[in-house]
Structures are given as structure tokens and as C-alpha cells.
Design a protein around this motif. Structure first.
Motif, mmCIF file in Angstrom:
data_model
loop_
_atom_site.group_PDB
_atom_site.id
_atom_site.type_symbol
_atom_site.label_atom_id
_atom_site.label_comp_id
_atom_site.label_asym_id
_atom_site.label_seq_id
_atom_site.Cartn_x
_atom_site.Cartn_y
_atom_site.Cartn_z
ATOM 1 N N ASP A 76 32.204 34.737 28.462
ATOM 2 C CA ASP A 76 32.374 35.895 29.140
ATOM 3 C C ASP A 76 33.184 37.020 28.336
ATOM 4 N N THR A 77 34.149 36.510 27.660
ATOM 5 C CA THR A 77 35.359 37.222 26.704
ATOM 6 C C THR A 77 34.899 38.745 26.925
ATOM 7 N N ILE A 78 35.877 40.066 26.885
ATOM 8 C CA ILE A 78 35.888 41.182 27.540
ATOM 9 C C ILE A 78 35.585 41.900 25.689
ATOM 10 N N ARG A 79 35.099 42.646 25.017
ATOM 11 C CA ARG A 79 35.957 43.162 23.554
ATOM 12 C C ARG A 79 36.058 45.109 24.081
ATOM 13 N N PRO A 80 36.317 45.751 23.397
ATOM 14 C CA PRO A 80 36.513 46.911 23.086
ATOM 15 C C PRO A 80 34.531 47.532 22.903
ATOM 16 N N GLY A 85 32.243 47.337 35.010
ATOM 17 C CA GLY A 85 31.951 47.794 36.726
ATOM 18 C C GLY A 85 32.614 47.023 37.830
ATOM 19 N N LEU A 86 33.906 48.218 37.859
ATOM 20 C CA LEU A 86 34.729 48.013 39.328
ATOM 21 C C LEU A 86 34.641 47.890 40.679
ATOM 22 N N THR A 87 34.696 47.034 41.568
ATOM 23 C CA THR A 87 34.592 47.538 42.874
ATOM 24 C C THR A 87 36.091 46.723 43.875
ATOM 25 N N ILE A 88 36.433 47.678 44.453
ATOM 26 C CA ILE A 88 37.942 47.225 45.138
ATOM 27 C C ILE A 88 37.968 47.193 46.755
ATOM 28 N N GLY A 130 39.427 41.123 25.412
ATOM 29 C CA GLY A 130 40.512 39.543 24.828
ATOM 30 C C GLY A 130 40.244 38.891 25.955
ATOM 31 N N ASN A 131 40.313 39.315 27.619
ATOM 32 C CA ASN A 131 40.507 38.917 29.203
ATOM 33 C C ASN A 131 38.436 38.545 29.268
ATOM 34 N N THR A 132 38.423 37.491 30.430
ATOM 35 C CA THR A 132 37.442 37.184 31.086
ATOM 36 C C THR A 132 37.445 38.186 32.084
ATOM 37 N N PRO A 133 36.142 38.691 32.124
ATOM 38 C CA PRO A 133 36.253 39.060 33.583
ATOM 39 C C PRO A 133 37.438 39.086 35.758
ATOM 40 N N GLN A 152 41.177 43.517 47.402
ATOM 41 C CA GLN A 152 39.925 42.190 47.050
ATOM 42 C C GLN A 152 39.262 43.432 45.846
ATOM 43 N N VAL A 153 38.823 42.793 44.698
ATOM 44 C CA VAL A 153 38.386 43.124 43.110
ATOM 45 C C VAL A 153 37.977 42.332 42.387
ATOM 46 N N LEU A 154 36.289 43.121 42.538
ATOM 47 C CA LEU A 154 35.159 43.015 41.374
ATOM 48 C C LEU A 154 35.113 42.765 40.576
ATOM 49 N N VAL A 155 35.404 42.528 39.426
ATOM 50 C CA VAL A 155 35.305 42.793 38.051
ATOM 51 C C VAL A 155 33.209 42.242 36.624
ATOM 52 N N ARG A 156 32.659 43.053 36.564
ATOM 53 C CA ARG A 156 31.553 42.235 36.178
ATOM 54 C C ARG A 156 30.907 43.329 34.522
ATOM 55 N N ARG A 157 30.472 42.466 34.160
ATOM 56 C CA ARG A 157 30.282 43.570 32.446
ATOM 57 C C ARG A 157 28.860 44.118 33.092
ATOM 58 N N LEU A 158 28.992 45.534 32.717
ATOM 59 C CA LEU A 158 27.537 45.753 32.892
ATOM 60 C C LEU A 158 26.661 46.493 32.052
#
Length: 375
Positions: A76-80, A85-88, A130-133, A152-158
Motif C-alpha cells: 500500500d505504498t503511497i505514490r505522487p 482521506g484524513l480523519t483526525i 514512499g510511505n504506507t498510510p 487519533q488519526v486515520l489515513v486511507r487512500r481514496l
């Protein structure tokens, strides 16, 4: 008319003997005449064990340390270009980001820029590519932790496919494939693309990564596990057949340009691939291999240090010698070689006699016709 017939036949015999009869190429005497020792431009060398060792050059294929030492990417490596989606969540009534009466803030469609960064209020510019969520979540949490208690933070690829590679050439299904957990290495990605669709023995795999290019034999992926490298997003994988070939000429079963069917091929295997020596024409003492040798190999073969640049060589194999077949079995054929087998000396005599017999018969017929007409 007997005297006239004899004169006509003698004239034809002399004419046929003086003609150049058809043949498949030069004979042994003519090849040796082209030697450097005879002021020619090629080194004519008899094959022995030392020559076989000096000329045993096989294409060295493999991956450099930059390829081999690259670690495996997460699935699940993030790319440019990816959209996150962020939930804080904050544990205070008057938080940094949340609205009054709420304890969570939703940041949708945060796109990773071309440099691989995202911006999060109060956390600043954060490296995402280069990082994972999960890694991005930890970074954001660390940045906010000094400003709000226990965030508390949630990160997901949309959107976005993450890291992908393209696979083309001799595979079952060409295409662009994501690097996922089961397909993070070269062999597993080729399997994902349907496996190779060409002969494994002569299959080569080329990896293009940025400005770097490397190539390996397909079978070496399994013989040497270190070549089963980890993939990187943007890698281009090309699967193709070995393009090396040699040319066979002279008194062989067929005369043709022949592709290599294995990583290495010996002189005896090369002859076998074109149908062997012609039993009616070939001279087993006159098997020649014509080749342009690089400077280092030429020096090793001749034991000389004064040679400069590529040199022309003619290697001689005599299959009638006690170890002639072994020498031909051990002598390696290389890309661009010409394997030439001379005709046996008696073949030219047969051609001469055949031409004379036909010419004499024709001449006799002409003389007989002339005699009949003159009566």
C-alpha cells in the motif's frame, strides 16, 4: 573424320579443365592463404584446449547492486498523485481542527503533490510518497501530539493505484500491474502477467528503472534467488527471446542463419542444428569458424600483448583427429560467428569428371552429326 573428332574432344577437355567449376566456397588451401603468416588479414588458429578456454566468453547477464539491494515495497505504498482521506479525532472540546460540539475533523481529497508531499493544518508539510498510510498516520500523530492531547488519526487512500509496473513482450498478458503484497518481486510479477510465452532457456528479462537498465536470464531467477529483485513503481519489464545467432555455410545439411536455442552452444551443436556435415560433400578436416575477436581475447589466444583493437580470426577444427570431436564439443560458438565446412577434395574431381563426361558426350554427338551431314 576420326582425326577431327579427336581434335574436338581434346579441345573440350582442355576447356572444361580450365573452367572454374561451381562450389560452395573457398577450399582449405585458399583459407590458409589468407593467414597473417601469408601476408593475409586473419589469424588462422587450430583449436586446442588452451584456445577453447581463452575463447569461452559467455554473455554476463545480471543485476547490479542498486537493483539487488532494493528493499521490497509494501503493498500500500503511497505514490505522487494519490488522493488521501484524513480523519483526525481530538479529546478536547476546543480542539485545533474540530468544530464546536464535534470531536472529529474530516479532510477529504488531500492529494499527494508531484514532490510526494501533503499539507496538514498544524502538522505542516509531510512526506507521503514512499510511505504506507500507516506510516503517514504515525507522522501526523507525532506532529499534532505536541499541540493537542492524544490525537487519533486515520489515513486511507481514496484514489490512485499506488506503485505500478508495466510488463510487455513474451508474457501471457501484457499490461500495467499494481505492486501488491503477492507481486512485490520480479518472478511473482511475471507470474501475475501470465508467465512467459517463449522458450524459457532463451528468455531474457530486461528491467528499466529510471535511467538504469539491467538484464538477466529467466532461468537465473530460480537458479540464483538474489536475482529475484524487489520491484519499484514505474519499473518497465521486457521479456524477449535471445537475439544471438550464427551463420552456417558450406558442405552442411543446410545453409542458414540460426538463432541460439540455449545460453551456450558448441561447434558440434551448431553443426548438428543445420543437419550435420553433408556425407557426400563435406571434408571433416576442414571445419572453420570465422569471428572478429575483441582485443583482450585475441591477446589471450595468441599470447601476445602487441595487438590493438578487434582482430579477425579463423578457428580450425579437424574432426578426424583423436580428440577432434571433443574439441568441437568444447569450443563455444558466439553471436555473429560464421561456421563454414569445406568440400572434400574428391568432390571437385567428381564435378570435373561429370562435366567432362557430359561435354565429351555432347561433343561426340556434334561430331557425329557433322559427319552424317557431310556424307
Amino acid at each position: 573424320m576420326n582425326w577431327a573428332r579427336r581434335v574436338a574432344l581434346l579441345t573440350l577437355v582442355v576447356a572444361v579443365a580450365a573452367c572454374a567449376l561451381p562450389r560452395s566456397g573457398p577450399n582449405k588451401k585458399e583459407i590458409f592463404a589468407g593467414s597473417v603468416l601469408n601476408d593475409g588479414d586473419a589469424f588462422v588458429v587450430s583449436v586446442n584446449d588452451r584456445v577453447t578456454r581463452a575463447t569461452a566468453v559467455v554473455p554476463a547477464l545480471g543485476f547490479s547492486g542498486n537493483f539487488v539491494n532494493a528493499g521490497a515495497l509494501g503493498s500500500d505504498t503511497i505514490r505522487p498523485g494519490d488522493v488521501l482521506g484524513l480523519t483526525i479525532y481530538e479529546n478536547v472540546d476546543d480542539g485545533l481542527l474540530v468544530n464546536p460540539g464535534q470531536n472529529a475533523t474530516l479532510l477529504d481529497e488531500v492529494q499527494v503533490d508531484g514532490a510526494g508531499f501533503i499539507f496538514v493544518p498544524y502538522a505542516g508539510r509531510i512526506r507521503a510518497a514512499g510511505n504506507t498510510p500507516e506510516a503517514v498516520r504515525r507522522i501526523i500523530t507525532s506532529k499534532l501530539d505536541t499541540q493537542t492531547p492524544d490525537p487519533q488519526v486515520l489515513v486511507r487512500r481514496l484514489a490512485g493505484d499506488g506503485a505500478t509496473v508495466s510488463v510487455v513482450g513474451g508474457v501471457g498478458a501484457q499490461g500495467v500491474y499494481p505492486i501488491e503484497r503477492p507481486t512485490r518481486t520480479l518472478s511473482s510479477m511475471i507470474a501475475r502477467a501470465g508467465g512467459i510465452a517463449i522458450e524459457p532457456e532463451i528468455a531474457q528479462i530486461t528491467i528499466v528503472r529510471g535511467g538504469q537498465r539491467a538484464r538477466v536470464w529467466f532461468n537465473d531467477l530460480y537458479r540464483n534467488p538474489r536475482y529475484d529483485i524487489a520491484l519499484r513503481g514505474g519499473d518497465r519489464i521486457l521479456v524477449e527471446e535471445d537475439t544471438r545467432a550464427f551463420t552456417a555455410l558450406g558442405a552442411t545439411g543446410s545453409q542458414n542463419r540460426v538463432q541460439f536455442r540455449s545460453q551456450t552452444i558448441s561447434a558440434i551443436e551448431a553443426i548438428a542444428q543445420v543437419g550435420g556435415l553433408s556425407t557426400q560433400l563435406a571434408d571433416p578436416t576442414g571445419v572453420f569458424v570465422f569471428r572478429n575477436e575483441p582485443e583482450d581475447v585475441a591477446r589471450a589466444v595468441l599470447g601476445r600483448n602487441d595487438l590493438q583493437g578487434t582482430q579477425r580470426f579463423v578457428y580450425v577444427l579437424d574432426l578426424t583427429e583423436p580428440n577432434g570431436m571433443f574439441q568441437a564439443r568444447d569450443f563455444a560458438i558466439r553471436d555473429g560467428d560464421t561456421v563454414y565446412v569445406t568440400e572434400a577434395p574428391f568432390v571437385q574431381w567428381q564435378k570435373t569428371l561429370s562435366a567432362l563426361t557430359g561435354s565429351v558426350g555432347a561433343a561426340a554427338g556434334v561430331v557425329d552429326t557433322a559427319s552424317t551431314l557431310s556424307q
